[in-house]
Structure formats: C-alpha cells, structure tokens
Design a protein around this motif. Structure first.
Motif, PDB file in Angstrom:
ATOM      1  N   LEU A  25      39.229  50.300  32.613  1.00 29.73           N
ATOM      2  CA  LEU A  25      39.784  50.440  34.048  1.00 29.73           C
ATOM      3  C   LEU A  25      38.518  50.041  35.051  1.00 29.73           C
ATOM      4  CD1 LEU A  25      41.841  53.726  34.041  1.00 29.73           C
ATOM      5  CD2 LEU A  25      42.521  51.396  33.728  1.00 29.73           C
ATOM      6  N   HIS A  26      37.275  50.240  34.672  1.00 35.86           N
ATOM      7  CA  HIS A  26      36.386  49.941  35.410  1.00 35.86           C
ATOM      8  C   HIS A  26      36.323  48.214  35.863  1.00 35.86           C
ATOM      9  CE1 HIS A  26      32.057  48.841  36.371  1.00 35.86           C
ATOM     10  NE2 HIS A  26      32.374  49.919  37.274  1.00 35.86           N
ATOM     11  N   SER A  27      36.581  47.509  34.572  1.00 36.30           N
ATOM     12  CA  SER A  27      36.535  46.024  34.792  1.00 36.30           C
ATOM     13  C   SER A  27      37.340  45.569  35.300  1.00 36.30           C
ATOM     14  CB  SER A  27      36.526  45.522  33.222  1.00 36.30           C
ATOM     15  OG  SER A  27      35.490  45.876  32.481  1.00 36.30           O
ATOM     16  N   ARG A  28      38.893  46.161  35.301  1.00 34.00           N
ATOM     17  CA  ARG A  28      39.727  45.799  36.121  1.00 34.00           C
ATOM     18  C   ARG A  28      39.621  46.245  37.625  1.00 34.00           C
ATOM     19  NH1 ARG A  28      42.447  43.457  38.449  1.00 34.00           N
ATOM     20  NH2 ARG A  28      44.582  43.192  38.816  1.00 34.00           N
ATOM     21  N   ALA A  29      39.009  47.232  38.037  1.00 33.29           N
ATOM     22  CA  ALA A  29      38.942  47.628  39.207  1.00 33.29           C
ATOM     23  C   ALA A  29      37.806  46.553  39.868  1.00 33.29           C
ATOM     24  CB  ALA A  29      38.172  49.059  39.369  1.00 33.29           C
ATOM     25  N   VAL A  30      36.963  46.041  39.127  1.00 31.04           N
ATOM     26  CA  VAL A  30      35.862  44.967  39.584  1.00 31.04           C
ATOM     27  C   VAL A  30      36.793  43.850  39.988  1.00 31.04           C
ATOM     28  CG1 VAL A  30      33.831  43.721  38.956  1.00 31.04           C
ATOM     29  CG2 VAL A  30      34.065  46.095  38.669  1.00 31.04           C
ATOM     30  N   ALA A  31      37.617  43.396  38.962  1.00 28.66           N
ATOM     31  CA  ALA A  31      38.342  41.993  38.860  1.00 28.66           C
ATOM     32  C   ALA A  31      39.239  42.107  40.056  1.00 28.66           C
ATOM     33  CB  ALA A  31      38.836  41.733  37.725  1.00 28.66           C
ATOM     34  N   MET A  32      39.777  43.137  40.532  1.00 34.80           N
ATOM     35  CA  MET A  32      40.840  43.391  41.213  1.00 34.80           C
ATOM     36  C   MET A  32      40.046  42.759  42.709  1.00 34.80           C
ATOM     37  SD  MET A  32      42.576  46.833  42.988  1.00 34.80           S
ATOM     38  CE  MET A  32      41.235  47.208  43.753  1.00 34.80           C
ATOM     39  N   ASN A  33      38.973  43.118  42.933  1.00 40.91           N
ATOM     40  CA  ASN A  33      38.365  42.480  44.406  1.00 40.91           C
ATOM     41  C   ASN A  33      37.767  41.054  44.098  1.00 40.91           C
ATOM     42  OD1 ASN A  33      38.775  45.023  45.857  1.00 40.91           O
ATOM     43  ND2 ASN A  33      37.286  45.995  44.655  1.00 40.91           N
ATOM     44  N   HIS A  34      37.757  40.607  43.228  1.00 41.94           N
ATOM     45  CA  HIS A  34      37.284  39.011  43.016  1.00 41.94           C
ATOM     46  C   HIS A  34      37.689  38.127  44.117  1.00 41.94           C
ATOM     47  CE1 HIS A  34      35.583  35.637  41.030  1.00 41.94           C
ATOM     48  NE2 HIS A  34      36.884  35.112  41.227  1.00 41.94           N
ATOM     49  N   ASP A  35      38.898  38.174  44.610  1.00 45.34           N
ATOM     50  CA  ASP A  35      39.478  37.255  45.272  1.00 45.34           C
ATOM     51  C   ASP A  35      38.800  37.449  46.855  1.00 45.34           C
ATOM     52  OD1 ASP A  35      40.468  36.094  43.491  1.00 45.34           O
ATOM     53  OD2 ASP A  35      42.624  36.681  43.855  1.00 45.34           O
ATOM     54  N   THR A  36      38.448  38.645  47.140  1.00 49.86           N
ATOM     55  CA  THR A  36      38.026  39.111  48.347  1.00 49.86           C
ATOM     56  C   THR A  36      36.607  38.622  48.514  1.00 49.86           C
ATOM     57  OG1 THR A  36      37.296  41.268  47.976  1.00 49.86           O
ATOM     58  CG2 THR A  36      39.691  40.847  48.307  1.00 49.86           C
ATOM     59  N   VAL A  37      35.679  38.272  47.457  1.00 51.23           N
ATOM     60  CA  VAL A  37      34.536  38.366  47.684  1.00 51.23           C
ATOM     61  C   VAL A  37      33.770  37.082  48.500  1.00 51.23           C
ATOM     62  CG1 VAL A  37      32.092  37.482  46.518  1.00 51.23           C
ATOM     63  CG2 VAL A  37      33.833  39.271  45.460  1.00 51.23           C
ATOM     64  N   ALA A  38      34.553  35.742  48.219  1.00 51.04           N
ATOM     65  CA  ALA A  38      34.079  34.358  48.766  1.00 51.04           C
ATOM     66  C   ALA A  38      34.573  34.676  50.492  1.00 51.04           C
ATOM     67  CB  ALA A  38      34.778  33.363  48.292  1.00 51.04           C
ATOM     68  N   GLU A  50      47.366  50.003  33.459  1.00 48.02           N
ATOM     69  CA  GLU A  50      46.040  49.968  33.956  1.00 48.02           C
ATOM     70  C   GLU A  50      45.931  49.437  35.279  1.00 48.02           C
ATOM     71  OE1 GLU A  50      45.719  49.818  29.475  1.00 48.02           O
ATOM     72  OE2 GLU A  50      46.683  48.731  31.151  1.00 48.02           O
ATOM     73  N   ASP A  51      46.690  48.492  35.705  1.00 48.36           N
ATOM     74  CA  ASP A  51      46.720  48.120  37.179  1.00 48.36           C
ATOM     75  C   ASP A  51      47.571  49.220  38.121  1.00 48.36           C
ATOM     76  OD1 ASP A  51      46.167  44.853  37.430  1.00 48.36           O
ATOM     77  OD2 ASP A  51      47.109  45.360  35.492  1.00 48.36           O
ATOM     78  N   ALA A  52      48.585  49.956  37.631  1.00 48.83           N
ATOM     79  CA  ALA A  52      49.007  51.070  38.388  1.00 48.83           C
ATOM     80  C   ALA A  52      47.779  52.127  38.629  1.00 48.83           C
ATOM     81  CB  ALA A  52      50.131  51.578  37.473  1.00 48.83           C
ATOM     82  N   VAL A  53      46.926  52.193  37.919  1.00 45.34           N
ATOM     83  CA  VAL A  53      45.901  53.295  37.944  1.00 45.34           C
ATOM     84  C   VAL A  53      44.991  52.762  39.012  1.00 45.34           C
ATOM     85  CG1 VAL A  53      44.197  54.613  37.097  1.00 45.34           C
ATOM     86  CG2 VAL A  53      46.306  54.451  35.811  1.00 45.34           C
ATOM     87  N   VAL A  54      44.465  51.670  39.155  1.00 47.01           N
ATOM     88  CA  VAL A  54      43.376  51.045  39.843  1.00 47.01           C
ATOM     89  C   VAL A  54      43.983  50.477  41.185  1.00 47.01           C
ATOM     90  CG1 VAL A  54      41.848  50.818  37.740  1.00 47.01           C
ATOM     91  CG2 VAL A  54      43.265  48.932  38.822  1.00 47.01           C
ATOM     92  N   ILE A  55      45.270  50.037  41.194  1.00 44.46           N
ATOM     93  CA  ILE A  55      45.464  49.491  42.511  1.00 44.46           C
ATOM     94  C   ILE A  55      46.317  50.310  43.445  1.00 44.46           C
ATOM     95  CG2 ILE A  55      46.755  47.294  43.485  1.00 44.46           C
ATOM     96  CD1 ILE A  55      46.454  45.800  40.775  1.00 44.46           C
TER      97      ILE A  55
END
Length: 208
Positions: free
Chosen positions: A125-138, A60-65
């Motif tokens: 995959l949608h949830s993973r894509a959202v989580a991937m950007n979590h660390d960039t929000v703050a 899943e990570d290979a698809v979204v990252i």
C-alpha cells in the motif's frame, strides 16, 4: 480559488468513490488487508463488484485513493500556488495552497487514521500511495520553476524544494498518526514549515 460547480452525475460519481474508499479503509482497519475482498467492500458499500471495478482496479487502490478527482485537486493546488502573491515565500506559498485539502485529515480523523495504519502495516500500500502521486511530480516542479524564474531541468532548486516539502508533509502526517490524531494535522504542518524556513535550528539552541 473556489471549486468548480459539479453536475449531478459528477457529484454522484465522487460520492460513490468516497463511499467505496471509506468502506475499504474501515474494513481493512477492522480485519486486515488480507482478510478483506472486493466483494466485502462492495457489499458493505451497497454496490456490486462490477460497480467497484468501475472506480478502482483493486482493493489496494480503494484504500489509498481517497478522492476520485485526485488529478483535478492537484491541478487546483498548483493554480492556487501560482496565484499566491510574490511577497509570500515559495515554500510557504506551496504549503498554503494545499491547506484546504490537507484540512480533510483533521475533518476525517478516523478515516485517515485507518488509511495510515493500513499503509504502515502493508508495504504494498505504501508503494501504491507513492505511485499515485507520480503524475503530479513533473507539473509541480514546473510550477515551482515558473514561480521562481528557474529552469525545471537545469536548476536544482525546484526539484529539491518539492522533495523537501514532501518530507515536511510526511513528517507532519507521521507525527499526527503517532499521536492518534489528537493534535491538529494543519497545526503540525504549519509548525514543520516554520522550522524548515528557520533553517531547522537545533532545539535548545545548541551550537553546531
């Protein structure tokens, strides 16, 4: 701001990541997520499953990252944003800062169509894509606050602007995907920002 020069080992790492990511997207687009394994992706990319897991924890990570240096890319966007002259509005400055990365959607049309189809078809995959950007929000909220002279916690504007611009980006990408990538993603992003900055006037000039 130009990209830093990378050494041979770092370029090889980025290239291997890209090869695995594009292969994963292609296979999932052809067969569906449930019908693709890590072993399938590894074999098609010419590496071992052990090498695959050096880069991704799951298929899943290979698809979204799409890129191994996602965090560094986000940091460069923030640096470009903060370096933009004050005469440029903050929303426009932010969008202009990410255009170089966003252009890769147009440059790698089939890959991004496949990635977006996979994300559309698979909620995980949608949830993973959202989580991937979590660390960039703050950090991004803090950068907006710094540019506007606001407090990232006390003032609503920085968080509201980031959420709004996230919607602008998603709308442009969704429209691009719905039209099978036949229109420029960059042009759609510009159009979406222009509409936002104009106050989202109703088409046809209808009164409120």
């Amino acid at each position: 701001m130009p990209e830093p020069v990378k050494g041979l080992r770092e370029r090889k790492r980025l290239d291997t990541h890209r090869a695995l990511a594009t292969t994963a997207v292609r296979l999932v687009a052809e067969r569906g997520l449930d019908n693709v394994t890590v072993e399938d992706i590894s074999a098609a990319a010419g590496v071992s499953p052990r090498t695959f897991f050096n880069y991704f924890p799951s298929k899943e990570d290979a698809v979204v990252i799409a890129h191994a240096d996602n965090a560094e890319r986000s940091q460069r966007i923030i640096e470009k944003f903060l370096a933009t002259p004050k005469e440029v509005s903050t929303p426009r400055a932010f969008v202009d800062a990410l255009k170089e990365d966003f252009a890769q959607v147009d440059e790698n049309r089939e890959e991004w169509l496949g990635r977006m189809k996979a994300i559309h078809d698979n909620p995980t995959l949608h949830s993973r894509a959202v989580a991937m950007n979590h660390d960039t929000v703050a950090p991004t909220i803090e950068a907006i606050a710094r540019r506007t002279g606001l407090d990232p916690e006390a003032d609503l504007y920085p968080t509201l602007l980031l959420s709004t611009l996230g919607g602008v980006i998603n709308a442009a990408l969704r429209h691009w995907y719905q039209h099978d990538g036949r229109v420029s993603a960059l042009a759609l992003l510009d159009e979406a920002v222009d509409l936002l900055l104009a106050g989202l006037p109703e088409p046809g000039g209808r009164a409120r």
